[in-house]
Scaffold this motif. Structure first.
Motif, PDB file in Angstrom:
ATOM      1  N   HIS A   1      42.224  52.094  53.527  1.00 38.96           N
ATOM      2  CA  HIS A   1      43.561  51.589  53.195  1.00 38.96           C
ATOM      3  C   HIS A   1      44.674  52.579  53.529  1.00 38.96           C
ATOM      4  O   HIS A   1      45.845  52.277  53.351  1.00 38.96           O
ATOM      5  CB  HIS A   1      43.629  51.121  51.742  1.00 38.96           C
TER       6      HIS A   1
ATOM      7  N   ILE B   1      42.329  45.878  59.599  1.00 35.84           N
ATOM      8  CA  ILE B   1      43.635  45.293  59.261  1.00 35.84           C
ATOM      9  C   ILE B   1      43.502  44.372  58.040  1.00 35.84           C
ATOM     10  O   ILE B   1      44.346  44.395  57.141  1.00 35.84           O
ATOM     11  CB  ILE B   1      44.231  44.549  60.475  1.00 35.84           C
TER      12      ILE B   1
ATOM     13  N   VAL C   1      43.181  46.645  54.974  1.00 42.06           N
ATOM     14  CA  VAL C   1      44.443  47.315  54.637  1.00 42.06           C
ATOM     15  C   VAL C   1      45.424  46.317  54.040  1.00 42.06           C
ATOM     16  O   VAL C   1      46.045  46.576  53.012  1.00 42.06           O
ATOM     17  CB  VAL C   1      45.070  47.992  55.884  1.00 42.06           C
ATOM     18  N   SER C   2      45.540  45.153  54.673  1.00 40.04           N
ATOM     19  CA  SER C   2      46.578  44.231  54.202  1.00 40.04           C
ATOM     20  C   SER C   2      46.210  43.607  52.861  1.00 40.04           C
ATOM     21  O   SER C   2      47.089  43.178  52.130  1.00 40.04           O
ATOM     22  CB  SER C   2      46.872  43.159  55.249  1.00 40.04           C
ATOM     23  N   SER C   3      44.919  43.612  52.510  1.00 39.43           N
ATOM     24  CA  SER C   3      44.578  43.041  51.203  1.00 39.43           C
ATOM     25  C   SER C   3      44.580  44.113  50.117  1.00 39.43           C
ATOM     26  O   SER C   3      44.405  43.814  48.946  1.00 39.43           O
ATOM     27  CB  SER C   3      43.216  42.355  51.267  1.00 39.43           C
ATOM     28  N   HIS C   4      44.790  45.388  50.505  1.00 41.28           N
ATOM     29  CA  HIS C   4      44.819  46.453  49.514  1.00 41.28           C
ATOM     30  C   HIS C   4      46.165  46.438  48.801  1.00 41.28           C
ATOM     31  O   HIS C   4      47.207  46.496  49.432  1.00 41.28           O
ATOM     32  CB  HIS C   4      44.600  47.797  50.203  1.00 41.28           C
ATOM     33  N   ARG C   5      46.137  46.386  47.474  1.00 37.42           N
ATOM     34  CA  ARG C   5      47.401  46.277  46.742  1.00 37.42           C
ATOM     35  C   ARG C   5      47.723  47.508  45.909  1.00 37.42           C
ATOM     36  O   ARG C   5      48.604  47.497  45.102  1.00 37.42           O
ATOM     37  CB  ARG C   5      47.377  45.028  45.830  1.00 37.42           C
ATOM     38  N   GLY C   6      46.963  48.574  46.086  1.00 44.73           N
ATOM     39  CA  GLY C   6      47.206  49.765  45.265  1.00 44.73           C
ATOM     40  C   GLY C   6      48.246  50.674  45.879  1.00 44.73           C
ATOM     41  O   GLY C   6      48.817  50.369  46.914  1.00 44.73           O
ATOM     42  N   SER C   7      48.446  51.806  45.226  1.00 51.01           N
ATOM     43  CA  SER C   7      49.358  52.790  45.790  1.00 51.01           C
ATOM     44  C   SER C   7      48.620  53.550  46.875  1.00 51.01           C
ATOM     45  O   SER C   7      47.417  53.732  46.824  1.00 51.01           O
ATOM     46  CB  SER C   7      49.809  53.724  44.681  1.00 51.01           C
TER      47      SER C   7
END
Lengths: 497, 162
Positions: A438, A486, A489-495
């Protein structure tokens, strides 16, 4: 400076000069160590460099340490505000930063030996903000340092009570952390092993042997002396044995020196991992520590060169976001020596998955093999004149180069899942670079004409810690890497920063 | 495999003008040099100029149409992709939630054709930006607004720390 017009910029006390001299010397040695193979090479091959090495270099070292240290001291100013400390530093590369007390993650007081008689100390501040990480205020009277640290901790505690995010144990002042997952200490005899494993040392050895050959006049003198002492032995036996003894002595000396450096850098190495951060501290003369917060982790690199493989040990490099090139700003630390069990413990903590290494197409070895064969055979063809040695050299090159290329291909591997992307390279040892998926910023798939011809493609991933390219993947495989990354990464919602 | 949108049909004309302007520049330079320096004879200069024109013709008729055909972009709520290259093909992709900022840029020749390029930046350092060439001015602004909108909607979840 508008925020704190009632306050004045201050220099550190004059005694802090000692710290700046020491730091300049340390950085000089560190840079010289990094360039050791190149320097040794220059020393061997250039008469001029040798002539200069013993006259100008010591003068230059003194100048760099005194002038560099003094300039850094002069340009270092700080200013204590209500809830903030402002710092200005750097000679060419000016850095100005403001650390807010509640944001300071770590405040530590060190007393190196040269400050102890004067009751002075170094206050090291570590903030998790994105613009700064570590600042050292050297030469403060211990009472001042303690008072400042106290204020900072109070401010942080007040902030935490306010937000209720964390309950702070009053006794755990210095670490301010919670759940400790792993504490790892490296004993001295293990640190010494790093002296043997250090790849800079290993690279220097061939040059040092070559350097010996440059001084054959002085060796001739020793040789004559040895021959007169042991005239019953044939001079041939003596001179060949003398070379072996000298070479072994030189290598031993280098290894002892390297172990010394390992001790200075890694003595008392301690790694602490809790659920928020990784913290490493070590050092013989003065301790240095670095904290990397989990969300800033950018790269985990597991290394084992041939010496480490022989010792059955590993090293791990951990890198964080935003490498800062400014003096003293460190963005990575190395865990010098790990046993196989400790390595597994750590990789479990990093949750590095069981890698499913995928090789690239074997055709990838063709071009580099042909290139190196052409280069080395041409050199051998021109430099070796006698027929028999020429033939032997060429056959040796003809066998060695394809074997080396094949072995490198065999060791190369790519692994990716929803958490990590990893690349493994190696020849005798191995190096694995693991990037958190991510954190990947961009993925490029390229098809140069020669790859397209074979239905192959290469993938380049860009991270804040550098780019990594993998060539000769099947096109469908390369597309899948790009798609998977991709999507992850795009589904990762953390900091992530 | 995402569907790629083609860039503006004016893009090949822009590329052609660029190629011929460069050729013109080289020919003028050759002329000046052969006039003032005796080392370069007029015949040599003419031969070199002819060779450059030949290459430009190949670019004009063979390479540029392919380049245009293969240049395309794709923007959705999750990612931004750019495909380009006639000989050396690349496909660059960045996730929307990693884009730091974006800008629309326009050179003088691009302006003459009413074209702009959209550049989006990520935090990956050198080489980690994506530059979409040959967009009609309005399209570029529209895409920039779209990217900005996507970044803004990402932000709250992303800024949980620090």
């Amino acid at each position: 400076m508008t925020e704190n017009s009632n306050q004045q910029w201050q220099h550190l006390p004059l005694f802090a000069l000692l710290f700046f001299f020491g730091r300049a010397l340390y950085q000089l040695i560190r840079n010289a160590m990094n360039m050791a193979p190149a320097l040794a090479g220059a020393l061997v091959f250039s008469e001029t460099v040798r002539a200069w090495a013993f006259t100008l270099v010591p003068v230059a070292i003194v100048l760099i340490v005194i002038v560099g240290g003094a300039l850094h001291y002069w340009y270092f100013r700080y200013c204590v505000g209500e809830q903030t400390i402002y710092i200005r530093q750097g000679v060419f590369n000016r850095v100005q930063l403001a650390l807010e007390y509640p944001r300071i993650q770590q405040a530590e007081i060190d007393q190196p030996f040269y400050f102890r008689p004067f009751n002075l100390a170094i206050l090291t501040l570590d903030s998790a903000g994105s613009s700064a990480n570590e600042v050292k205020l050297a030469g403060l009277p211990i009472a001042t340092a303690t008072a400042m640290k106290h204020d900072m901790l109070q401010a942080r505690r007040a902030e935490q009570n306010l937000t209720g995010t964390e309950t702070v144990d009053a006794s755990a002042e210095a670490s301010m952390s919670s759940n400790i997952l792993l504490e790892l200490k490296t004993p001295v005899h293990e640190v010494l092993k790093f002296g043997v494993m250090d790849s800079r040392t290993l690279l220097s050895i061939p040059f040092i042997i070559a350097l010996l050959f440059q001084f054959d006049r002085s060796i001739g003198v020793i040789q004559e002396w040895v021959i007169t002492v042991t005239d019953q032995l044939s001079s041939y036996v003596v001179s060949s044995w003398l070379w072996v003894v000298l070479a072994v002595a030189a290598i031993a000396l280098v290894l002892v020196g390297s172990m010394g450096f390992a001790l200075v850098r890694f003595f008392g190495f301690k790694l602490t991992v809790d659920d928020e951060k990784y913290q490493a501290e070590s050092g013989l003369v003065s301790k240095r520590s670095l904290t990397i917060r989990q969300e800033k982790l950018q790269l985990v690199r597991i290394k084992q060169n041939f010496a480490a493989r022989w010792l059955n040990r590993f090293s791990i490099l951990i890198k964080q976001l935003q490498p800062r090139a400014t003096a003293g700003g460190v963005s990575s630390f190395t865990i010098p020596v790990l046993s196989a069990t400790q390595r597994t413990q750590l990789t479990d903590i990093f949750s590095l998955t069981q890698a499913n290494w995928q090789r690239v197409n074997p055709a990838s070895v063709v071009l580099p093999t042909l290139f190196w064969l052409a280069v080395l055979l041409t050199i051998a063809g021109f430099s070796v004149t006698d027929t028999l040695p020429k033939a032997i050299t060429m056959v040796a090159i003809g066998i060695a180069i394809p074997l080396i290329s094949w072995r490198r291909w065999y060791c190369f591997g790519l692994h990716w899942d929803s958490q990590w992307l990893a690349v493994r390279t190696g020849f005798i040892g191995a190096r694995q670079s693991w990037y958190p998926v991510h954190k990947l910023q961009k993925v490029t798939l390229s098809e140069p004409p020669w790859l397209r011809w074979f239905g192959m493609a290469s993938v380049t991933v860009y991270t804040a810690a550098g780019a990594e390219q993998v060539s000769w993947l099947k096109k469908s495989q390369a597309e899948q890497v790009q798609r998977d990354i991709i999507t992850a990464v795009s589904s990762h919602r953390g900091s992530w920063m | 495999m995402p569907d790629f949108d083609k860039v503006s049909p004016k893009y090949p004309n822009y590329l052609r003008s660029l190629a011929w302007l460069n050729t013109l520049g080289i020919i003028i330079a050759l002329g000046v040099v052969s006039h003032f320096a005796s080392q370069l004879s007029l015949t040599m200069a003419a031969a070199t100029g002819g060779f450059v024109v030949l290459i430009t013709l190949v670019l004009h008729f063979w390479w540029l149409p392919r380049r245009y055909e293969l240049t395309g972009y794709c923007v959705d709520e999750n990612q931004l992709q750019l495909r380009k290259g006639a000989l050396w093909r690349t496909r660059q992709a960045a996730a929307m939630n990693r884009i730091q900022h974006s800008e629309v840029s326009q050179g003088p020749i691009e302006r003459a054709f009413g074209l702009s390029r959209l550049i989006v930046y990520t935090a990956g350092g050198a080489g980690a930006d994506i530059s979409i060439p040959g967009l009609a001015d309005s399209k570029a602004e529209q895409l920039k607004a779209l990217v900005l909108h996507q970044i803004m909607t990402e932000q709250p979840a992303d800024q949980s720390h620090d």
